[in-house]
Design an enzyme around this catalytic site. Structure first.
Site, PDB file in Angstrom:
ATOM      1  CG  HIS A 318      55.891  65.658  35.623  1.00 28.01           C
ATOM      2  ND1 HIS A 318      56.628  66.458  36.456  1.00 28.01           N
ATOM      3  CD2 HIS A 318      56.534  64.475  35.554  1.00 28.01           C
ATOM      4  CE1 HIS A 318      57.689  65.784  36.861  1.00 28.01           C
ATOM      5  NE2 HIS A 318      57.666  64.576  36.322  1.00 28.01           N
ATOM      6  NE  ARG A 327      61.587  62.030  31.956  1.00 27.27           N
ATOM      7  CZ  ARG A 327      61.138  61.731  33.165  1.00 27.27           C
ATOM      8  NH1 ARG A 327      61.891  61.039  34.002  1.00 27.27           N
ATOM      9  NH2 ARG A 327      59.945  62.135  33.567  1.00 27.27           N
ATOM     10  CG  ASP A 373      56.215  56.474  33.565  1.00 23.26           C
ATOM     11  OD1 ASP A 373      57.311  55.902  33.457  1.00 23.26           O
ATOM     12  OD2 ASP A 373      55.894  57.150  34.563  1.00 23.26           O
TER      13      ASP A 373
HETATM   14  N1  CMX Z   1      44.468  61.906  34.412  1.00 17.84           N
HETATM   15  C1  CMX Z   1      43.414  62.322  35.141  1.00 17.84           C
HETATM   16  N2  CMX Z   1      43.496  63.247  36.108  1.00 17.84           N
HETATM   17  C2  CMX Z   1      44.701  63.802  36.320  1.00 17.84           C
HETATM   18  C3  CMX Z   1      45.827  63.463  35.570  1.00 17.84           C
HETATM   19  C4  CMX Z   1      45.694  62.449  34.593  1.00 17.84           C
HETATM   20  N3  CMX Z   1      46.714  62.004  33.865  1.00 17.84           N
HETATM   21  N4  CMX Z   1      46.875  64.194  36.000  1.00 17.84           N
HETATM   22  C5  CMX Z   1      46.420  64.971  36.994  1.00 17.84           C
HETATM   23  N5  CMX Z   1      45.097  64.737  37.194  1.00 17.84           N
HETATM   24  C6  CMX Z   1      44.225  65.326  38.205  1.00 17.84           C
HETATM   25  C7  CMX Z   1      44.771  65.037  39.601  1.00 17.84           C
HETATM   26  O1  CMX Z   1      44.418  63.741  40.014  1.00 17.84           O
HETATM   27  C8  CMX Z   1      44.150  66.142  40.408  1.00 17.84           C
HETATM   28  O2  CMX Z   1      42.798  65.822  40.607  1.00 17.84           O
HETATM   29  P1  CMX Z   1      42.019  66.236  41.975  1.00 17.84           P
HETATM   30  O3  CMX Z   1      42.185  67.725  42.092  1.00 17.84           O
HETATM   31  O4  CMX Z   1      40.614  65.786  41.731  1.00 17.84           O
HETATM   32  O5  CMX Z   1      42.726  65.485  43.075  1.00 17.84           O
HETATM   33  C9  CMX Z   1      44.186  67.336  39.424  1.00 17.84           C
HETATM   34  O6  CMX Z   1      44.253  66.740  38.109  1.00 17.84           O
HETATM   35  C10 CMX Z   1      45.343  68.278  39.607  1.00 17.84           C
HETATM   36  O7  CMX Z   1      46.540  67.530  39.559  1.00 17.84           O
HETATM   37  P2  CMX Z   1      47.916  68.213  39.091  1.00 17.84           P
HETATM   38  O8  CMX Z   1      48.217  69.293  40.069  1.00 17.84           O
HETATM   39  O9  CMX Z   1      47.833  68.562  37.641  1.00 17.84           O
HETATM   40  O10 CMX Z   1      48.944  66.998  39.203  1.00 17.84           O
HETATM   41  P3  CMX Z   1      49.739  66.473  40.486  1.00 17.84           P
HETATM   42  O11 CMX Z   1      50.990  67.249  40.590  1.00 17.84           O
HETATM   43  O12 CMX Z   1      48.859  66.416  41.694  1.00 17.84           O
HETATM   44  O13 CMX Z   1      50.030  64.973  40.051  1.00 17.84           O
HETATM   45  C11 CMX Z   1      50.742  63.204  38.674  1.00 17.84           C
HETATM   46  C12 CMX Z   1      51.006  64.645  39.105  1.00 17.84           C
HETATM   47  C13 CMX Z   1      51.879  62.729  37.783  1.00 17.84           C
HETATM   48  C14 CMX Z   1      50.679  62.312  39.920  1.00 17.84           C
HETATM   49  C15 CMX Z   1      49.378  63.161  37.921  1.00 17.84           C
HETATM   50  O14 CMX Z   1      49.463  63.966  36.753  1.00 17.84           O
HETATM   51  C16 CMX Z   1      48.945  61.754  37.554  1.00 17.84           C
HETATM   52  O15 CMX Z   1      48.312  61.080  38.383  1.00 17.84           O
HETATM   53  N6  CMX Z   1      49.266  61.279  36.291  1.00 17.84           N
HETATM   54  C17 CMX Z   1      48.962  59.926  35.882  1.00 17.84           C
HETATM   55  C18 CMX Z   1      49.988  58.954  36.493  1.00 17.84           C
HETATM   56  C19 CMX Z   1      51.360  59.106  35.865  1.00 17.84           C
HETATM   57  O16 CMX Z   1      51.505  59.141  34.639  1.00 17.84           O
HETATM   58  N7  CMX Z   1      52.401  59.146  36.702  1.00 17.84           N
HETATM   59  C20 CMX Z   1      53.794  59.149  36.227  1.00 17.84           C
HETATM   60  C21 CMX Z   1      54.542  60.453  36.472  1.00 17.84           C
HETATM   61  C22 CMX Z   1      55.982  60.360  35.996  1.00 17.84           C
HETATM   62  C23 CMX Z   1      56.771  59.451  36.905  1.00 17.84           C
HETATM   63  O17 CMX Z   1      56.975  59.800  38.090  1.00 17.84           O
HETATM   64  O18 CMX Z   1      57.172  58.367  36.477  1.00 17.84           O
END
Ligand code: CMX
Length: 441
Positions: A318, A327, A373
């Protein structure tokens, strides 16, 4: 003027006076520093918005007007014989800032019933799309088709005083919320149930009626919909769907245009579409491993494979939260109460044990814990709502409650056109060489 609209006006007038005073005294106070990295990295952690309806704490999760999800489950009015909160109550709380009583909630239910008529051209517009179209595309197209009904757009075209924006935006917001379940249920029945539609039941609450129009009569499913519609409604102002609705609304685009824009943001896999991705990912894992209930060791290997392919593990991580999403926990409790033996739900719980240590071990992921989710799909599949491409539409119907309550506040508080400053890397390099003074230091 309706009683809730009047109460909203009173609250907004008081808030306006308070904010005016607050800014007179403190408008020049500095609230933080911004690093160059933040500017390049999605503005993470930069406070730049006011959103009154809810506040997200990275450790504690979401609070709606100060109330946590367990508190809302306790304090908000319920359906007769139900135990889950009615989303009408949450909308009232977000809009008015106070807990509603049973009468307030019944009033909202009947107002939304009364305003729920969807003109035929909306259904015709959806029908013009190929049935293979993604349900989120049908949903935003449906909202756009409904824009013909915008009171705000019509009043603005005739000439509308600034001080009257709030009331007409409020009317549009109420119309939209009343009509969205009909549009969503229409999409579901058209795409997955042979185009056989179900008339609304005027005796049911908003979420119960939505379940009914989709074709689900199980009382526990209706309870799930009440919980689902409550917990997905709002997540403060900076998330993509809330921020987009607010941003587009700041151009005085009417609530229909603004909500459709927000819903297009919700349709992204890093935001709301993650709910379909989670269940798709679990189904694919089960198919590949040829088992309904993969062991924790098998899950660990599958997660590593997903990461090895350069993909994200959907439902985990997140941008703000740094703990298990409350949630997720609320849905896990619902699962324990109603379907503890369901292998898909158990798989979600096993994934919850397997994933965080792996994500943590990568060292770069700021939050290894599940978000909303990660759980929702498994509960829906249990009741037979297996068409996972539809899940983000459910999220969208709920999210409309929060973003439209916020939009009412935006206009009532007279927030202006939103227009942050952007820079080019060329300019940043000049600044670093001391040749330009972009940030005025
Ligand atoms: N799986 C693999 N890699 C992940 C990850 C996951 N679940 N969550 C974060 N990372 C990666 C990022 O892609 C990023 O990689 P790079 O540095 O290589 O680009 C790194 O970890 C750092 O990311 P972060 O600062 O921890 O997370 P962000 O704030 O950039 O992104 C989010 C947040 C939700 C987009 C990301 O955790 C993600 O892609 N999760 C999976 C998709 C998801 O569940 N989305 C739903 C969110 C809730 C909603 O809005 O409904």
């Amino acid at each position: 003027m309706g009683v809730i609209k009047e109460r909203f006006k009173e609250k907004a007038d008081a808030a306006n006076a308070e904010i005016k005073e607050l800014l007179k005294e403190n408008g020049n106070k500095v609230i933080g520093e911004v690093t160059l990295a933040q500017v390049y990295q999605g503005m993470r952690g930069i406070t730049g918005l006011v959103s009154e309806t809810s506040l997200l704490d990275s450790q504690e999760g979401i609070r709606f007007r100060g109330y946590s999800i367990p508190e809302l489950q306790q304090k908000l009015p319920k359906a007769k014989d139900g135990t889950e909160p009615l989303p009408e109550g949450l909308f009232y709380l977000m809009l008015i800032g106070e807990l509603p009583d049973d009468e307030d909630v019944h009033h909202l239910t009947s107002v939304w019933q009364r305003r729920s008529h969807v003109p035929n051209h909306v259904f015709d517009t959806i029908d013009a799309l190929p049935v293979t179209t993604h349900p989120m595309t049908m949903f935003t197209v449906g909202i756009m088709a409904l824009q013909t009904e915008s009171n705000f757009a019509k009043a603005y075209a005739k000439g509308l005083s600034k001080k009257d924006y709030w009331g007409i935006v409020y009317d549009d917001a109420m119309d939209l919320i009343a009509r969205l379940p009909r549009i969503a249920a229409y999409i579901y029945r058209r795409k997955y149930k042979n185009n056989e539609h179900i008339n609304p039941n005027g005796l049911l609450d908003w979420a119960g009626n939505f379940a009914h129009m989709m074709g689900f009569e199980d009382e526990t499913f209706k309870e799930l919909m009440r919980l689902y519609m409550t917990i997905h409604a709002d997540h403060e102002g900076g998330n993509v769907s809330a921020h987009t609705t607010h941003l587009v609304g700041s151009a005085l685009s009417d609530p229909f245009l603004s909500l459709a824009a927000g819903m297009n943001g919700l349709a992204g896999p890093l935001h709301g579409l993650a709910n379909q991705e989670v269940i798709k990912w679990i189904f694919e894992m089960r198919e590949e491993l040829k088992t309904e209930l993969p062991s924790k060791e098998q899950i660990v290997e599958y997660v590593k494979k997903t990461l090895g392919e350069g993909k994200v593990v959907p439902g985990y991580g997140h941008a703000v939260l740094r703990k298990t999403d409350p949630r997720f926990t609320a849905q896990m409790e619902f699962g324990k109460k109603h379907m503890a033996d369901d292998p898909l739900v158990q798989t979600v719980w096993n994934v919850y044990e397997a994933v965080p240590p792996i994500l943590q071990s990568l060292g770069k992921i700021k939050n290894p814990w599940p978000n909303v989710d990660a759980h929702s799909g498994a509960l829906l599949v249990h009741y037979g709502l297996v068409e996972y491409e539809f899940y983000t539409v459910l999220f969208g119907v709920s999210r409309a409650l929060g973003v439209l309550a916020s939009l009412c506040w935006d206009r009532a508080l007279g927030f202006p056109l939103e227009r942050p400053k952007s820079v080019t890397t060329e300019l940043v390099k000049k600044w670093l060489r001391g040749e330009d003074n972009i940030w005025g230091d």
